[in-house]
Write a protein that holds these residues in place. Sequence first.
Motif, PDB file in Angstrom:
ATOM      1  N   ILE A   1     -58.072  -1.042 -43.402  1.00 17.96           N
ATOM      2  CA  ILE A   1     -59.164  -1.759 -43.327  1.00 17.96           C
ATOM      3  C   ILE A   1     -58.815  -3.343 -43.556  1.00 17.96           C
ATOM      4  O   ILE A   1     -58.929  -4.166 -42.710  1.00 17.96           O
ATOM      5  CB  ILE A   1     -60.280  -1.426 -44.069  1.00 17.96           C
ATOM      6  N   ALA A   2     -57.976  -3.617 -44.578  1.00 18.98           N
ATOM      7  CA  ALA A   2     -57.549  -5.081 -45.043  1.00 18.98           C
ATOM      8  C   ALA A   2     -56.596  -5.414 -43.937  1.00 18.98           C
ATOM      9  O   ALA A   2     -56.594  -6.658 -43.631  1.00 18.98           O
ATOM     10  CB  ALA A   2     -56.927  -4.927 -46.425  1.00 18.98           C
ATOM     11  N   LEU A   3     -55.660  -4.550 -43.428  1.00 18.88           N
ATOM     12  CA  LEU A   3     -54.835  -5.077 -42.333  1.00 18.88           C
ATOM     13  C   LEU A   3     -55.728  -5.440 -40.927  1.00 18.88           C
ATOM     14  O   LEU A   3     -55.240  -6.353 -40.440  1.00 18.88           O
ATOM     15  CB  LEU A   3     -53.882  -3.776 -42.129  1.00 18.88           C
ATOM     16  N   ASN A   4     -56.584  -4.324 -40.632  1.00 17.79           N
ATOM     17  CA  ASN A   4     -57.287  -4.766 -39.448  1.00 17.79           C
ATOM     18  C   ASN A   4     -58.034  -6.275 -39.514  1.00 17.79           C
ATOM     19  O   ASN A   4     -58.150  -6.906 -38.631  1.00 17.79           O
ATOM     20  CB  ASN A   4     -58.426  -3.653 -39.322  1.00 17.79           C
TER      21      ASN A   4
ATOM     22  N   PRO B   1     -50.904 -13.164 -16.713  1.00 20.46           N
ATOM     23  CA  PRO B   1     -50.509 -11.854 -16.077  1.00 20.46           C
ATOM     24  C   PRO B   1     -49.197 -11.661 -15.933  1.00 20.46           C
ATOM     25  O   PRO B   1     -48.278 -12.495 -15.883  1.00 20.46           O
ATOM     26  CB  PRO B   1     -50.854 -12.160 -14.543  1.00 20.46           C
ATOM     27  N   GLY B   2     -48.825 -10.485 -16.280  1.00 22.07           N
ATOM     28  CA  GLY B   2     -47.329  -9.900 -16.381  1.00 22.07           C
ATOM     29  C   GLY B   2     -46.848  -9.891 -17.859  1.00 22.07           C
ATOM     30  O   GLY B   2     -45.651  -9.391 -18.038  1.00 22.07           O
ATOM     31  N   ASP B   3     -47.578 -10.324 -18.801  1.00 20.92           N
ATOM     32  CA  ASP B   3     -47.209 -10.440 -20.203  1.00 20.92           C
ATOM     33  C   ASP B   3     -47.250  -9.136 -20.604  1.00 20.92           C
ATOM     34  O   ASP B   3     -48.246  -8.367 -20.048  1.00 20.92           O
ATOM     35  CB  ASP B   3     -48.135 -11.592 -21.026  1.00 20.92           C
ATOM     36  N   PRO B   4     -46.388  -8.746 -21.555  1.00 24.80           N
ATOM     37  CA  PRO B   4     -46.647  -7.179 -22.123  1.00 24.80           C
ATOM     38  C   PRO B   4     -48.101  -7.345 -22.923  1.00 24.80           C
ATOM     39  O   PRO B   4     -48.802  -8.108 -23.263  1.00 24.80           O
ATOM     40  CB  PRO B   4     -45.491  -7.395 -23.527  1.00 24.80           C
ATOM     41  N   LEU B   5     -48.414  -5.992 -23.206  1.00 17.70           N
ATOM     42  CA  LEU B   5     -49.738  -5.798 -23.798  1.00 17.70           C
ATOM     43  C   LEU B   5     -49.549  -6.347 -25.333  1.00 17.70           C
ATOM     44  O   LEU B   5     -48.703  -6.053 -25.962  1.00 17.70           O
ATOM     45  CB  LEU B   5     -50.107  -4.119 -23.667  1.00 17.70           C
ATOM     46  N   VAL B   6     -50.561  -6.579 -25.609  1.00 17.68           N
ATOM     47  CA  VAL B   6     -50.856  -7.006 -27.194  1.00 17.68           C
ATOM     48  C   VAL B   6     -50.781  -5.817 -28.204  1.00 17.68           C
ATOM     49  O   VAL B   6     -51.521  -4.676 -27.848  1.00 17.68           O
ATOM     50  CB  VAL B   6     -51.906  -7.786 -27.397  1.00 17.68           C
ATOM     51  N   SER B   7     -49.749  -5.948 -29.010  1.00 15.40           N
ATOM     52  CA  SER B   7     -49.938  -4.573 -29.846  1.00 15.40           C
ATOM     53  C   SER B   7     -50.138  -5.012 -31.409  1.00 15.40           C
ATOM     54  O   SER B   7     -49.343  -5.914 -32.046  1.00 15.40           O
ATOM     55  CB  SER B   7     -48.372  -3.970 -29.869  1.00 15.40           C
ATOM     56  N   PRO B   8     -51.136  -4.536 -31.954  1.00 14.19           N
ATOM     57  CA  PRO B   8     -51.542  -4.918 -33.387  1.00 14.19           C
ATOM     58  C   PRO B   8     -50.571  -4.235 -34.109  1.00 14.19           C
ATOM     59  O   PRO B   8     -49.892  -3.402 -33.918  1.00 14.19           O
ATOM     60  CB  PRO B   8     -52.990  -4.268 -33.495  1.00 14.19           C
TER      61      PRO B   8
ATOM     62  N   VAL C   1     -57.556  -9.321 -36.740  1.00 10.20           N
ATOM     63  CA  VAL C   1     -58.606  -9.589 -35.659  1.00 10.20           C
ATOM     64  C   VAL C   1     -58.152 -11.061 -35.173  1.00 10.20           C
ATOM     65  O   VAL C   1     -58.169 -11.289 -33.924  1.00 10.20           O
ATOM     66  CB  VAL C   1     -59.951  -9.260 -36.340  1.00 10.20           C
ATOM     67  N   PRO C   2     -58.304 -12.287 -36.076  1.00 13.72           N
ATOM     68  CA  PRO C   2     -58.018 -13.460 -35.539  1.00 13.72           C
ATOM     69  C   PRO C   2     -56.710 -13.474 -34.636  1.00 13.72           C
ATOM     70  O   PRO C   2     -56.315 -14.247 -33.480  1.00 13.72           O
ATOM     71  CB  PRO C   2     -57.970 -14.228 -36.694  1.00 13.72           C
ATOM     72  N   ARG C   3     -55.616 -12.942 -35.136  1.00 15.96           N
ATOM     73  CA  ARG C   3     -54.275 -13.036 -34.604  1.00 15.96           C
ATOM     74  C   ARG C   3     -54.268 -12.379 -33.221  1.00 15.96           C
ATOM     75  O   ARG C   3     -53.858 -12.931 -32.334  1.00 15.96           O
ATOM     76  CB  ARG C   3     -53.080 -12.545 -35.460  1.00 15.96           C
ATOM     77  N   VAL C   4     -55.068 -11.186 -33.122  1.00 16.53           N
ATOM     78  CA  VAL C   4     -55.073 -10.212 -31.913  1.00 16.53           C
ATOM     79  C   VAL C   4     -55.786 -11.183 -30.794  1.00 16.53           C
ATOM     80  O   VAL C   4     -55.470 -11.155 -29.667  1.00 16.53           O
ATOM     81  CB  VAL C   4     -55.279  -9.086 -32.109  1.00 16.53           C
ATOM     82  N   LYS C   5     -56.971 -11.839 -31.389  1.00 18.67           N
ATOM     83  CA  LYS C   5     -57.814 -12.675 -30.477  1.00 18.67           C
ATOM     84  C   LYS C   5     -57.281 -13.609 -29.756  1.00 18.67           C
ATOM     85  O   LYS C   5     -57.268 -14.032 -28.551  1.00 18.67           O
ATOM     86  CB  LYS C   5     -58.950 -13.066 -31.252  1.00 18.67           C
ATOM     87  N   GLN C   6     -56.408 -14.527 -30.639  1.00 12.76           N
ATOM     88  CA  GLN C   6     -55.605 -15.445 -30.120  1.00 12.76           C
ATOM     89  C   GLN C   6     -54.550 -15.056 -29.130  1.00 12.76           C
ATOM     90  O   GLN C   6     -54.514 -15.761 -28.010  1.00 12.76           O
ATOM     91  CB  GLN C   6     -54.889 -16.219 -31.374  1.00 12.76           C
ATOM     92  N   LEU C   7     -53.876 -13.991 -29.293  1.00 12.53           N
ATOM     93  CA  LEU C   7     -52.706 -13.596 -28.385  1.00 12.53           C
ATOM     94  C   LEU C   7     -53.505 -13.143 -26.990  1.00 12.53           C
ATOM     95  O   LEU C   7     -52.990 -13.465 -26.016  1.00 12.53           O
ATOM     96  CB  LEU C   7     -52.077 -12.551 -29.156  1.00 12.53           C
ATOM     97  N   ILE C   8     -54.647 -12.620 -27.292  1.00  3.85           N
ATOM     98  CA  ILE C   8     -55.355 -12.027 -26.027  1.00  3.85           C
ATOM     99  C   ILE C   8     -55.648 -13.463 -25.206  1.00  3.85           C
ATOM    100  O   ILE C   8     -55.462 -13.298 -23.919  1.00  3.85           O
ATOM    101  CB  ILE C   8     -56.412 -11.205 -26.412  1.00  3.85           C
ATOM    102  N   ALA C   9     -56.415 -14.253 -25.724  1.00  4.59           N
ATOM    103  CA  ALA C   9     -56.726 -15.497 -25.196  1.00  4.59           C
ATOM    104  C   ALA C   9     -55.263 -16.221 -24.407  1.00  4.59           C
ATOM    105  O   ALA C   9     -55.784 -16.914 -23.409  1.00  4.59           O
ATOM    106  CB  ALA C   9     -57.215 -16.516 -26.364  1.00  4.59           C
TER     107      ALA C   9
END
Length: 640
Positions: A555-558, A574-581, A562-570
């Motif tokens: 839970i602490a890792l998640n 197109p064509g970039d590799p999928l975001v991997s938490p 969250v903020p890091r993954v949100k920034q990467l998704i933003a």
Amino acid sequence: MFGRGPRVGGPPGPSVPPVGSPASAGSASPGPMPPARVRANRGAPDVVVSKPQKKADPPMVFVEFQSKTGRSSSRTLGFKTRYNGRPHYSCQDLHLFYVEFAAFGREQYWALARQPPDPKNKSVAPAGLRAKAEGDADNGVCTEGWEYVESGFGHVTVTVSIDRPANFPDDKAQRAQQVLVALGKHEETDRAISVRDLLRNIEVVEELLPELLTEFPKIDQDGNGSISAEELDRYFNPQAKKEYTREELDRIWAKLTSETPRSVPPGWVDLRDMAKHYQFVDKNIPELIESFRDIDTDRSCSIERSEFDAYFGDAETWLETKLKGIIGLEGLKEQIVNFYWSVKLDRLRRKAGTYVNQDEAVVLMFKGAPGVGKTTFARLIAQLLFKIGIIPSDALFEAQRDNLVGSHIGETEKKTEELIARAHGGVLFVDEAYRLNVKDSEKDFGKEAINSLMKAMTVKGKVIVLAGYPVEMDEFTAVNPGIKRRITYEFVFDNYNEDDLARILDLQVRHRGFRIDEALTREERAALIKAETSPEQRASMNGGLCEHIARNAIIALNEAEVPRVKQLIAQQQPGDPLVSPSVTLLREHLVAGCRKVPKAVGDGGANPDNLTFAPQPRAGAKGALAAPKSARSPQKGPIT
């Protein structure tokens, strides 16, 4: 005027033989009673009515499995009972019966399975199904159209016969079944052979199975003065699965891995390895092919060395492998090994014909704190006793107070005795047994359950495990001296130390699909657990502590991801590799996980969430009993 025949259901009248019969020609012998005659109407001939005779079930069937390489195995199955309106035949490791259940539509077929049918659960397919046939065979036994379904390796021909085939081996197992039939012991209601039965049928016994006259004490394994059909089957038809010594297993494993590339980890074999050595496997250890699914317990389509040893090893090798996979508890492991040898030595003495008294049930007491693996070790005991032939099943029936104690007079005794009857042949595990005794309460029905359990403890063949916390179990036996007197073995479970908990934590995290940062050594993880949890928490939870730490660390890792993954998704194009938490737990995540562990009762240490933990009766104990676990499924992961 025609002669009047007997009235249906009434006393017989004078019989009139048919014209041209021997009786009509003046035969002096009256002969057998003719069929009943019914007067159709006055002036018309009598009509003979014959009641159709019910076709008797064949007492035995003969089953043969033949692979394309020419290797074959044979079984003689004796009639056991009727199931789904058809005969059910069985030997120690094979059952033939008719299946009817509703899955995707209505399923109806004959089955050859490793496990017997479960009359209380007809809605599932048979366990350990080896072959099936679609025919109905007029309420008899289907002998045609059998298809082998257990293995995907090669073609196996299945033959089922009512009459003994000419090439069928004349073995003792077959003659043992014939003895049961000859003595009238093949019916479900009476399947035990006594000395009186032998004396009354001495000619039959001497002709078919004279070993009964010289080896009676060896066959009578439970020492009750009679031989059950199961004991007879176990003695003369031992399990087909061969058990291998440690040296044999090492030799076979070396062969299987002899052509494995060096880049592949050496601790397992897969289907490619088996294909390279197919002829060797099919000749020397064919069960590796036929039972691949049973051996591959983690469904990885590969077999680890520990899985291989646990399935094929003899009892000693199997126990060694199982104990090696359990973290810590070294003192308890030594107790288990001593228990195994005590049981095995007595069994060997009885097999050698030496009288060893076995007038008591096997009653074990487990004393340990929560989370030390009492239930896991109860399963291990059930599997061990089954593997060495003490009990006919490895089933473990778990129960607590709610499964035994009723709410009105008479209900408790009924519930307890029904459960004891269900567990016969397996192991009855009563967790938190001390809760059956309520202090200063004369009206509590728990005492009735205790009395029923004590009565069962005097019956040979019963295996009962009473488990609970050390202090409470000592108090329980102090006020119930009858139980204390019947305990045959006592096992003490020590608490886990910090190093054990560090290893359990690593397994808990990996089982959830995550990993701990490799920079954290086991010693550092142990030091972290010691620093961030209190002695009271560790003593009251043991292995359960690691579940809390792992869950809360994730839970602490998640929360951090969250903020890091949100920034990467933003920022993703197109064509970039999928975001991997991330799935890697760092030190700060483990520290957060430790600090979220509930505080133990009496714990004065800091706990930011002010939670309190005290051992409680297990949730969900009321209701259905736990399902039996296969002796061929090695326990993986930590015990908690």
